[in-house]
Write an enzyme that holds these catalytic residues in place. Structure first.
Site, short mmCIF file in Angstrom:
data_model
loop_
_atom_site.label_atom_id
_atom_site.label_comp_id
_atom_site.label_asym_id
_atom_site.label_seq_id
_atom_site.Cartn_x
_atom_site.Cartn_y
_atom_site.Cartn_z
N CYS A 160 0.82 -1.21 0.00
CA CYS A 160 0.00 0.00 0.00
C CYS A 160 0.86 1.26 0.00
CB CYS A 160 -0.92 0.00 1.21
SG CYS A 160 -0.02 0.16 2.76
N ALA A 199 3.09 1.69 2.95
CA ALA A 199 4.28 0.83 2.86
C ALA A 199 5.38 1.53 2.05
CB ALA A 199 3.91 -0.51 2.21
N ARG A 258 11.57 -5.16 6.52
CA ARG A 258 12.47 -4.82 5.39
C ARG A 258 13.87 -4.69 5.97
NH1 ARG A 258 13.43 0.33 2.77
NH2 ARG A 258 13.70 0.16 0.51
N HIS A 284 5.96 6.39 -2.37
CA HIS A 284 7.29 6.91 -2.73
C HIS A 284 7.17 8.38 -3.09
CE1 HIS A 284 8.06 2.61 -4.46
NE2 HIS A 284 8.26 2.62 -3.17
FE1 CFM Z 1 13.18 0.50 -5.45
FE2 CFM Z 1 12.69 -1.84 -5.76
FE3 CFM Z 1 11.21 -0.26 -4.14
FE4 CFM Z 1 13.74 -0.97 -3.49
FE5 CFM Z 1 12.90 -3.05 -1.94
FE6 CFM Z 1 11.84 -3.80 -4.25
FE7 CFM Z 1 10.40 -2.30 -2.62
MO1 CFM Z 1 10.96 -4.76 -2.01
S1 CFM Z 1 14.61 -1.16 -5.40
S2 CFM Z 1 12.71 0.91 -3.36
S3 CFM Z 1 14.70 -1.85 -1.74
S4 CFM Z 1 11.35 -0.32 -6.27
S5 CFM Z 1 13.05 -4.89 -2.91
S6 CFM Z 1 12.43 -3.82 -6.43
S7 CFM Z 1 9.78 -3.93 -3.78
S8 CFM Z 1 11.17 -2.88 -0.73
S9 CFM Z 1 9.37 -0.42 -2.92
#
Ligand code: CFM
Length: 534
Positions: free
Chosen positions: A53, A56, A87, A185
């Site tokens: 989500c 997250a 994580r 993000h």
């Molecule tokens: Fe970038 Fe990723 Fe992500 Fe990531 Fe991660 Fe990920 Fe993630 Mo899991 S590099 S920040 S450190 S998009 S592995 S492939 S899914 S936590 S949101």
């Protein structure tokens, strides 16, 4: 690799409309110039997606790894409990510094708070956090119910900032905002830009040469440490890492770097762009995974600074590091050669790991993302063609303008344009270009599709996360988590490549897999049908 029948069969259980929709999220690489994939759209109800989500993405991914900040989750305790250390973004405690990464802070919102409001509870939580831990900064992250009851966390943050004299940031990142963690993000990026970056100047090392920020690197399993070991050996001055093993104060002064490196494009491209606008710092897309990726990125960085001494030192370090790992990687390649893998991760690793898999003789035959956008698949040139959806409107756009005091061109515009011809400045080519013809790319993959593809392709290795690791392993296929790295890492850089190869070889070759009988092979199975028109 997968032929069309496998895809048809996999989609065949869905109702007709769903088949149509899902087909747009699957691309077989055919080598043509432009292959479009549907992405960043709502998951079809009823489908077991692997996505997370908005909260997250905001707290768990981008904000949370800042170690000396207290991150208060404003919401019911379940949201915190699930996010507590799941994580593996590691952080070392600095001398005289705080490190709260092992803690979980929550306002523990209850039914009565939902009825009467929870702002008071949040104020008390902040007071308690300040009294007990004396943090340098605080972040407040709201989860779904808080958005629904309308608590004004911005005003609570403003008042707390005045009262305690420390930065208090509010992130309105309710889980439902957006179709995945990707929205989170973006919200975190905006807030960083508004209330964190550029709020202090650097106290030490202000005049160092080759100063850089590493963006979109979260130090999973210690990756950032291994990357920094090499960068520092070459002579780079790492101003900040966003946000693996990072300190609030480093990010505050990150506007003083001369180059931004973008590792994970998906999670941080917004900051990288705003940085350029506001402070004049260009960004370079890098990939520190796999020896080939690492060497290429180091060479491009040296080219950006254009200093002969740096270029020489870069070559020297690459040669030294390669010499240490080549023989071992060759041995692992001999064991793995001809193997196949499926890789499904969030929004960037399925791309970054391609060169590392190939280095040890494994071909990623099906790769995919949970929440990437079209530009992460097809390259940034498609950004102008991406249509805005209603979900995008949940994320307020942040307009940034030139910071008159701190804006400084790092090189002439002409020089920068010249460099753009040679290296990945403000550019990202996306995953599809790196995929071999005949291999498949899948967006927002789900459990049904995962199982069908594993059954049909029987890969030697399945790489994803905890939600489907044991599904694969019960089918007799080794599954290496590419989110958390299980208990391993670092996997980045030169030495990390050896760690990765070793873990994969050991995991794939244990005799365990020949002794596994999936539960459904042991007895009668219930048969079911999905409703709706087919
Ligand atoms: Fe970038 Fe990723 Fe992500 Fe990531 Fe991660 Fe990920 Fe993630 Mo899991 S590099 S920040 S450190 S998009 S592995 S492939 S899914 S936590 S949101």
């Amino acid at each position: 690799m997968a032929d069309k029948n496998i895809i048809d069969e996999m989609l065949g259980v869905y109702p007709g409309k769903t088949v149509k929709k899902r087909r747009k999220h699957i691309v077989e690489k055919d080598g043509s110039q432009k292959q479009e994939i549907a992405a960043n759209q709502r998951t079809i109800p009823g489908i077991m997606t692997n996505r997370g989500c908005c909260y997250a993405g905001c707290k768990g991914v981008v904000g949370g790894p800042i170690k000396d900040m207290i991150h208060i989750v404003h919401g019911p305790i379940g949201c915190s409990y699930y996010a507590w250390k799941t994580r593996r973004n590691k952080g070392r405690t600095e001398k005289n510094g705080n490190n709260f990464l092992n803690h979980s802070f929550s306002t523990d919102v209850q039914d009565s708070d939902i009825v009467f409001g929870a702002e008071g509870k949040l104020e008390k939580a902040i007071a308690e956090a300040v009294e007990i831990f004396d943090p340098g900064a605080i972040g407040i992250y709201s989860t779904c119910p808080i958005g629904l009851i309308g608590d004004d966390i911005d005003s609570v943050a403003r008042q707390a900032k005045e009262k305690y004299g420390i930065p208090v940031l509010s992130f309105n990142c309710e889980g439902y905002k957006g179709v995945s963690q990707s929205a989170g993000h973006h919200i975190a990026n905006n807030q960083f830009m508004k209330d964190m970056i550029g709020t202090e100047d650097r106290k030490e090392h202000a005049d160092e040469k080759y100063s850089i920020n590493i963006m979109g690197e979260y130090n999973i399993g210690g990756d950032a440490w291994e990357i920094c070991r090499v960068l520092e050996k070459i002579g780079y001055d790492v101003v900040s890492i966003m946000t693996g093993d990072s300190s609030f104060k480093d990010i505050q002064a990150s506007h003083e770097a001369d180059l931004n490196l973008v590792m994970c494009h998906r999670s941080i491209n917004y900051i990288a762009e705003m940085f350029e606008e506001k402070y004049g710092i260009p960004w370079l897309k890098v990939n520190f995974i796999g020896p080939e990726g690492m060497a290429k990125s180091l060479r491009e960085m040296a080219k950006y600074f254009g200093d002969e001494e740096l270029i020489e030192k870069t070559e020297e370090v690459i040669a030294e590091e390669m010499a240490e790992i080549e023989a071992e990687l060759d041995e692992y390649k001999e064991i793995c050669d001809g193997g196949t893998a499926m890789i499904f991760v969030g929004g960037s690793r399925s791309h970054h790991y391609q060169n590392l898999f190939r280095r040890i003789g494994i071909e990623p035959v099906v790769v995919g993302y949970e929440f990437a956008h079209r530009d992460d698949y097809e390259g940034r040139e498609v950004i102008p063609d991406i249509k805005e959806t209603a979900d995008d409107k949940n994320i307020p756009e942040l307009e940034v303008t030139k910071d008159e005091k701190r804006y400084q061109l790092r090189m002439s515009k002409e020089k920068l344009e010249e460099l753009k011809e040679e290296i990945a400045i403000s550019e990202y080519e996306g995953l599809i270009k790196e995929v071999k013809n005949g291999n498949y790319v899948i967006d927002d993959y789900n459990h049904h599709e995962t199982v069908k593809l594993i059954e049909a392709l029987e890969p030697n290795l399945y790489c994803s996360g905890i939600k489907d690791k044991y599904v694969a392993q019960k089918m007799g296929i080794y599954s290496k988590q590419l989110h958390s790295y299980d208990y391993g890492g670092p996997y980045a850089g030169f030495k990390g490549a050896v760690n990765f190869a070793k873990d994969v070889v050991v995991g794939m070759n244990t005799p365990t897999w020949s002794h596994v009988t999936p539960p459904w092979k042991n007895g009668e199975q219930l048969e079911g049908k999905i409703g709706g028109a087919i």
